[in-house]
Design a protein around this motif. Structure first.
Motif, PDB file in Angstrom:
ATOM      1  N   ARG A   1       0.828  -1.205   0.000  1.00  0.00           N
ATOM      2  CA  ARG A   1       0.000   0.000   0.000  1.00  0.00           C
ATOM      3  C   ARG A   1       0.863   1.257   0.000  1.00  0.00           C
ATOM      4  O   ARG A   1       0.584   2.227  -0.734  1.00  0.00           O
ATOM      5  CB  ARG A   1      -0.915  -0.012   1.233  1.00  0.00           C
ATOM      6  CG  ARG A   1      -2.002   1.052   1.205  1.00  0.00           C
ATOM      7  CD  ARG A   1      -2.926   0.903   2.405  1.00  0.00           C
ATOM      8  NE  ARG A   1      -4.042   1.840   2.339  1.00  0.00           N
ATOM      9  CZ  ARG A   1      -5.189   1.600   1.724  1.00  0.00           C
ATOM     10  NH1 ARG A   1      -5.370   0.453   1.093  1.00  0.00           N
ATOM     11  NH2 ARG A   1      -6.141   2.493   1.700  1.00  0.00           N
ATOM     12  N   ALA A   2       1.939   1.246   0.771  1.00  0.00           N
ATOM     13  CA  ALA A   2       2.835   2.399   0.815  1.00  0.00           C
ATOM     14  C   ALA A   2       3.510   2.631  -0.528  1.00  0.00           C
ATOM     15  O   ALA A   2       3.834   3.773  -0.880  1.00  0.00           O
ATOM     16  CB  ALA A   2       3.882   2.184   1.904  1.00  0.00           C
TER      17      ALA A   2
ATOM     18  N   ALA B   1       0.553   4.465  -2.549  1.00  0.00           N
ATOM     19  CA  ALA B   1      -0.128   5.613  -1.969  1.00  0.00           C
ATOM     20  C   ALA B   1       0.586   6.912  -2.339  1.00  0.00           C
ATOM     21  O   ALA B   1       1.804   7.034  -2.220  1.00  0.00           O
ATOM     22  CB  ALA B   1      -0.189   5.467  -0.448  1.00  0.00           C
ATOM     23  N   GLY B   2      -0.199   7.876  -2.813  1.00  0.00           N
ATOM     24  CA  GLY B   2       0.352   9.170  -3.155  1.00  0.00           C
ATOM     25  C   GLY B   2       1.199   9.195  -4.408  1.00  0.00           C
ATOM     26  O   GLY B   2       1.916  10.174  -4.657  1.00  0.00           O
TER      27      GLY B   2
ATOM     28  N   LEU C   1      -7.271   4.678  -2.880  1.00  0.00           N
ATOM     29  CA  LEU C   1      -6.131   5.466  -2.418  1.00  0.00           C
ATOM     30  C   LEU C   1      -6.172   6.901  -2.932  1.00  0.00           C
ATOM     31  O   LEU C   1      -5.240   7.670  -2.681  1.00  0.00           O
ATOM     32  CB  LEU C   1      -4.820   4.813  -2.890  1.00  0.00           C
ATOM     33  CG  LEU C   1      -4.470   3.445  -2.286  1.00  0.00           C
ATOM     34  CD1 LEU C   1      -3.177   2.930  -2.898  1.00  0.00           C
ATOM     35  CD2 LEU C   1      -4.352   3.533  -0.782  1.00  0.00           C
TER      36      LEU C   1
ATOM     37  N   GLU D   1      -7.784   9.469  -2.023  1.00  0.00           N
ATOM     38  CA  GLU D   1      -7.744  10.483  -0.980  1.00  0.00           C
ATOM     39  C   GLU D   1      -6.340  10.675  -0.420  1.00  0.00           C
ATOM     40  O   GLU D   1      -6.079  11.673   0.261  1.00  0.00           O
ATOM     41  CB  GLU D   1      -8.722  10.110   0.137  1.00  0.00           C
ATOM     42  CG  GLU D   1     -10.192  10.156  -0.290  1.00  0.00           C
ATOM     43  CD  GLU D   1     -11.117   9.842   0.855  1.00  0.00           C
ATOM     44  OE1 GLU D   1     -10.615   9.587   1.971  1.00  0.00           O
ATOM     45  OE2 GLU D   1     -12.350   9.871   0.637  1.00  0.00           O
ATOM     46  N   GLN D   2      -5.463   9.718  -0.680  1.00  0.00           N
ATOM     47  CA  GLN D   2      -4.076   9.846  -0.248  1.00  0.00           C
ATOM     48  C   GLN D   2      -3.200  10.406  -1.364  1.00  0.00           C
ATOM     49  O   GLN D   2      -1.979  10.326  -1.287  1.00  0.00           O
ATOM     50  CB  GLN D   2      -3.534   8.490   0.219  1.00  0.00           C
ATOM     51  CG  GLN D   2      -4.305   7.900   1.383  1.00  0.00           C
ATOM     52  CD  GLN D   2      -3.723   6.572   1.831  1.00  0.00           C
ATOM     53  OE1 GLN D   2      -2.523   6.341   1.796  1.00  0.00           O
ATOM     54  NE2 GLN D   2      -4.607   5.668   2.255  1.00  0.00           N
ATOM     55  N   GLY D   3      -3.842  10.950  -2.382  1.00  0.00           N
ATOM     56  CA  GLY D   3      -3.095  11.599  -3.453  1.00  0.00           C
ATOM     57  C   GLY D   3      -2.675  10.704  -4.587  1.00  0.00           C
ATOM     58  O   GLY D   3      -1.927  11.134  -5.475  1.00  0.00           O
ATOM     59  N   THR D   4      -3.160   9.477  -4.611  1.00  0.00           N
ATOM     60  CA  THR D   4      -2.823   8.578  -5.706  1.00  0.00           C
ATOM     61  C   THR D   4      -3.531   9.009  -6.984  1.00  0.00           C
ATOM     62  O   THR D   4      -4.741   9.234  -6.988  1.00  0.00           O
ATOM     63  CB  THR D   4      -3.208   7.121  -5.366  1.00  0.00           C
ATOM     64  OG1 THR D   4      -2.470   6.707  -4.210  1.00  0.00           O
ATOM     65  CG2 THR D   4      -2.900   6.189  -6.527  1.00  0.00           C
TER      66      THR D   4
END
Length: 441
Positions: A190-191, A194-195, A217, A219-222
């Motif tokens: 996931r890391a 993400a973004g 993802l 909302e995490q900038g992906t």
């Protein structure tokens, strides 16, 4: 040749179903699996939920073999993940088959005993020899009355390159490219996404699964770029409520909603020729004058292809386009139709000029997509009946397959959606969502 076993290559769902069918017919199978455990390929996509319910994932003969052991049949209306399919069905089935399943044994060749593919004499009277290599390097020849190749295509993902070969720079960028649906439940995976700017390449169910997962993802900038080789989105999202596999229809609708919500930028008519790595490590996908730039990760889900190298000494009758049995190929060719429903078939469509040799399961489809487990179960039921001498049962159809709700010539991917016909007529009953955006330059 009944003193010799039927060698089944691959201890996946179809290979184990073949063994169960053969045992029920009184024919001795020997399943050889190159990995350490049955269901190894399924275990690699353990996080993905199937769109077939349990009622369609347990082969009938396998269920009959398991039930006397106290095995509990899962609720037929629920949908397992790959991990659940393996743990609750494939592993118990392999355990029941016992010594008939040998793991850590890789098939490196199959031939007619004492004959290469050029020699005619003895091909009807001599058994087959299966050349294997054990994990410790020891080699062995197994004599077989027949061979059922259910090794699948999981180990042969298609490349990113739009011409069927790796794009220039694809290998050099291997650290940024995956050919599997990412498991975003894993914190490290996931890391990784993400973004980031992620390019998803492909238009099948795996690509839709990845789009839905990655959209969470956002909302995490992906950022997600969906790269399609076809010129139009067309019926990529499937048949929705018209799909007789409800979970499959729902997957398409969830992907469609993610795209409509602005989480996905869709790029159509893009056939990747090269992958350029910038000084900052980011990638640029190149298709002629077009670019998809600033890409951190690429998820390539463009299908699979069979490994036929170890079958080179056998006389196979394969379609030159799909690498599927020539009688089956017209029924599954995506250049002709994308109905997703092939009439149930068996030994007649799967036989080859080489006596006693059958490709079953996903491998029987060659490069064609959209294979259902129950299609493979019907294939091996028919093959086992033929090997047991029951021709009437082998040629009898015992399965009805679900419709996708989508028809149309998916292989004609450069034509406008409203002009593409196919085996079942136009796609006018399916809404076409226009999402194409110009590539980032």
């Amino acid at each position: 040749m009944s003193e010799y076993p039927v060698v089944v290559v691959g201890a996946g769902p179809v290979g184990l179903a073949a063994a169960a069918q053969l045992v029920e017919r009184g024919v001795e199978p020997l399943v050889v699996e190159r990995t350490d455990r049955a269901g190894a390929a399924v275990a690699e996509w353990h996080h993905v939920r199937l769109f077939s319910p349990w009622s369609e994932l347990v082969a009938p003969a396998a269920g009959r073999l398991l039930e006397p052991t106290g095995w509990q049949r899962p609720d037929g209306e629920t949908y397992p993940t790959g991990a659940e399919w393996a743990d609750r069905y494939l592993h118990p089935l392999a355990d029941v088959l016992g010594e008939r399943v040998r793991v850590g044994v890789e098939v490196v060749g199959v031939a007619r005993r004492g004959r290469d593919r050029v020699v005619d004499a003895g091909r009807d009277t001599e058994p087959l020899t299966v050349h294997v290599r054990h994990r410790d390097g020891r080699e062995e020849r197994i004599t077989a009355q027949a061979v059922v190749d259910a090794s699948g295509t999981w180990g042969g993902p298609n490349p990113l390159g739009g011409d069927g070969l790796p794009a220039l720079g694809e290998w050099a960028a291997a650290d940024r490219i995956t050919y599997r649906v990412p498991n975003l439940a894993d914190p490290q995976v996931r890391a990784r996404y993400a973004g980031r700017h992620v390019a998803v390449v492909g238009s099948g169910h795996s690509a839709l699964t990845a789009l839905v997962a990655l959209a969470d993802l956002a909302e995490q900038g992906t950022r997600i770029s969906w790269v399609l080789r076809r010129g139009v989105v067309g019926a990529v999202f499937g048949g929705g409520e018209a799909d007789q596999l409800p979970a499959r229809g729902a997957l398409g609708q969830r992907a469609k909603a993610a795209a409509a919500a602005g989480h996905v930028t869709t790029v159509t008519g893009f056939r990747t020729e090269a992958v350029d790595r910038r000084m900052d490590g980011r990638l640029t996908l190149v298709s002629g004058a077009d670019r998809v730039s600033g890409v951190d990760e690429v998820v390539v889900l463009t299908g699979f292809r069979p490994d036929l190298s170890w079958l080179s000494e056998l006389r196979l009758d394969l379609d030159p386009t799909l690498e599927a049995p020539v009688t089956l190929a017209p029924l599954i060719d995506p250049n002709v139709h994308s109905c997703g429903t092939v009439y149930p078939h068996g030994v007649k469509e799967l036989a080859h000029p080489e006596p006693g040799v059958y490709l079953a399961g996903m491998k029987s489809y060659g490069r064609a997509p959209t294979f259902l487990a129950m299609t493979g179960y019907e294939q091996v039921r028919s093959i086992a009946a033929a090997l047991a001498g029951d021709r009437e049962s082998a040629e009898r159809v015992e399965l009805v397959l679900p419709e996708t709700g989508v028809c149309g010539g998916s292989g004609v991917f450069d034509q406008p959606a409203d002009t593409v016909g196919g085996c079942c007529g136009p796609t006018g009953g399916v809404e076409t969502l226009t999402l194409a955006a110009p590539p980032t330059r």
